[in-house]
Design a protein around this motif. Structure first.
Motif, PDB file in Angstrom:
ATOM      1  N   GLY A  84      61.678  48.503  33.931  1.00  0.00           N
ATOM      2  CA  GLY A  84      62.793  49.346  33.506  1.00  0.00           C
ATOM      3  C   GLY A  84      62.346  50.699  32.983  1.00  0.00           C
ATOM      4  N   ALA A  85      61.317  51.271  33.594  1.00  0.00           N
ATOM      5  CA  ALA A  85      60.788  52.569  33.155  1.00  0.00           C
ATOM      6  C   ALA A  85      61.824  53.673  33.353  1.00  0.00           C
ATOM      7  N   THR A  86      61.927  54.567  32.356  1.00  0.00           N
ATOM      8  CA  THR A  86      62.901  55.653  32.431  1.00  0.00           C
ATOM      9  C   THR A  86      62.297  57.040  32.244  1.00  0.00           C
ATOM     10  N   GLY A  87      61.000  57.143  32.104  1.00  0.00           N
ATOM     11  CA  GLY A  87      60.362  58.434  31.870  1.00  0.00           C
ATOM     12  C   GLY A  87      60.070  59.196  33.143  1.00  0.00           C
ATOM     13  N   ASP A  88      59.589  60.412  32.962  1.00  0.00           N
ATOM     14  CA  ASP A  88      59.248  61.293  34.082  1.00  0.00           C
ATOM     15  C   ASP A  88      57.760  61.337  34.372  1.00  0.00           C
ATOM     16  N   ALA A  89      56.948  60.825  33.432  1.00  0.00           N
ATOM     17  CA  ALA A  89      55.496  60.866  33.597  1.00  0.00           C
ATOM     18  C   ALA A  89      54.894  59.537  33.173  1.00  0.00           C
ATOM     19  N   ALA A  90      53.732  59.251  33.747  1.00  0.00           N
ATOM     20  CA  ALA A  90      52.996  58.041  33.393  1.00  0.00           C
ATOM     21  C   ALA A  90      51.593  58.459  32.977  1.00  0.00           C
ATOM     22  N   ALA A  91      51.213  58.074  31.776  1.00  0.00           N
ATOM     23  CA  ALA A  91      49.844  58.278  31.331  1.00  0.00           C
ATOM     24  C   ALA A  91      49.088  57.010  31.703  1.00  0.00           C
ATOM     25  N   VAL A  92      48.122  57.149  32.580  1.00  0.00           N
ATOM     26  CA  VAL A  92      47.335  56.006  33.031  1.00  0.00           C
ATOM     27  C   VAL A  92      46.022  56.029  32.255  1.00  0.00           C
ATOM     28  N   VAL A  93      45.716  54.904  31.595  1.00  0.00           N
ATOM     29  CA  VAL A  93      44.549  54.825  30.718  1.00  0.00           C
ATOM     30  C   VAL A  93      43.586  53.771  31.254  1.00  0.00           C
ATOM     31  N   ALA A  94      42.314  54.158  31.369  1.00  0.00           N
ATOM     32  CA  ALA A  94      41.276  53.270  31.883  1.00  0.00           C
ATOM     33  C   ALA A  94      40.569  52.542  30.743  1.00  0.00           C
ATOM     34  N   LEU A  95      39.777  51.556  31.121  1.00  0.00           N
ATOM     35  CA  LEU A  95      39.010  50.786  30.140  1.00  0.00           C
ATOM     36  C   LEU A  95      38.104  51.674  29.287  1.00  0.00           C
ATOM     37  N   ASN A  96      37.570  52.744  29.880  1.00  0.00           N
ATOM     38  CA  ASN A  96      36.687  53.649  29.134  1.00  0.00           C
ATOM     39  C   ASN A  96      37.454  54.749  28.416  1.00  0.00           C
ATOM     40  N   LYS A  97      38.773  54.599  28.315  1.00  0.00           N
ATOM     41  CA  LYS A  97      39.686  55.539  27.639  1.00  0.00           C
ATOM     42  C   LYS A  97      39.983  56.801  28.449  1.00  0.00           C
ATOM     43  N   TYR A  98      39.473  56.907  29.700  1.00  0.00           N
ATOM     44  CA  TYR A  98      39.875  58.023  30.560  1.00  0.00           C
ATOM     45  C   TYR A  98      41.387  57.976  30.675  1.00  0.00           C
ATOM     46  N   ARG A  99      42.015  59.134  30.612  1.00  0.00           N
ATOM     47  CA  ARG A  99      43.478  59.201  30.659  1.00  0.00           C
ATOM     48  C   ARG A  99      43.881  60.313  31.622  1.00  0.00           C
ATOM     49  N   THR A 100      44.813  59.986  32.500  1.00  0.00           N
ATOM     50  CA  THR A 100      45.343  60.986  33.418  1.00  0.00           C
ATOM     51  C   THR A 100      46.862  60.898  33.411  1.00  0.00           C
ATOM     52  N   GLU A 101      47.497  62.034  33.540  1.00  0.00           N
ATOM     53  CA  GLU A 101      48.961  62.111  33.581  1.00  0.00           C
ATOM     54  C   GLU A 101      49.416  62.195  35.032  1.00  0.00           C
ATOM     55  N   ILE A 102      50.348  61.334  35.399  1.00  0.00           N
ATOM     56  CA  ILE A 102      50.858  61.305  36.768  1.00  0.00           C
ATOM     57  C   ILE A 102      52.380  61.415  36.728  1.00  0.00           C
ATOM     58  N   PRO A 103      52.950  62.384  37.446  1.00  0.00           N
ATOM     59  CA  PRO A 103      54.412  62.437  37.529  1.00  0.00           C
ATOM     60  C   PRO A 103      54.932  61.159  38.206  1.00  0.00           C
ATOM     61  N   VAL A 104      55.973  60.572  37.654  1.00  0.00           N
ATOM     62  CA  VAL A 104      56.549  59.355  38.224  1.00  0.00           C
ATOM     63  C   VAL A 104      56.974  59.595  39.675  1.00  0.00           C
ATOM     64  N   SER A 105      57.346  60.808  39.995  1.00  0.00           N
ATOM     65  CA  SER A 105      57.757  61.126  41.373  1.00  0.00           C
ATOM     66  C   SER A 105      56.637  60.873  42.384  1.00  0.00           C
TER      67      SER A 105
END
Length: 162
Positions: A84-105
């Protein structure tokens, strides 16, 4: 029947049929989706629960794979629908704490998957597993750029919907 209940049935079937080491690993929580989701409560997934949502494949090369590789996993658009996600962006976080922002589109526009298998085999942590964001680089050459490469996180552990 809800997707969660289907995933529970899959897990129960594995337990009744005898659990191999690989099946036992699929019972461990590998992903947490949080943020702007139904009721605002984080949702944990095992590999079996993710795969119960349905899977797709992408065969592609990438900066990390010079020969074509077939990846299999849940379409991230289906995963976000299930929580039931309602946001416009997804912050994807890796085991080593790497984080990238991905537009839901990206997930709907490009058919991005959260791969749990590479060439039919589960991906160990030592080979970008257990989960990897995969774009169809060969099918859509316009995605073969640094921005999309940076969104292709491996060893994914969490997705935060913003």
């Amino acid at each position: 029947m809800s997707l969660f209940l289907k995933a529970l049935l899959v897990g129960a079937t594995l337990m009744l049929g005898g659990i191999s080491a690989q099946a036992a690993d699929s019972d461990k929580v590998v992903l947490t989706v949080s943020g702007k989701v139904t009721n605002g409560e984080a949702v944990d997934f095992t590999v079996a629960e993710l795969e119960a949502l349905g899977t797709s494949t992408i065969t592609t090369t990438s900066p990390w794979e010079t020969d074509p590789v077939t990846f299999e996993g849940v379409p991230i658009a289906a995963l976000l629908l299930a929580v039931g996600a309602t946001g416009d962006a997804a912050a994807v976080v890796a085991l080593n704490k790497y984080r990238t922002e991905i537009p839901v589109s990206d997930f709907t526009d490009h058919g991005v998957i959260l791969a749990s298998k590479k060439n039919g085999e589960r991906m160990p942590i030592s080979d970008k597993g257990p989960l990897l964001v995969v774009y169809p680089f060969d099918d859509k050459p316009e995605l073969n750029t640094e921005i999309y490469h940076s969104r292709s996180a491996w060893q994914v552990r969490g997705i935060i919907i913003e």
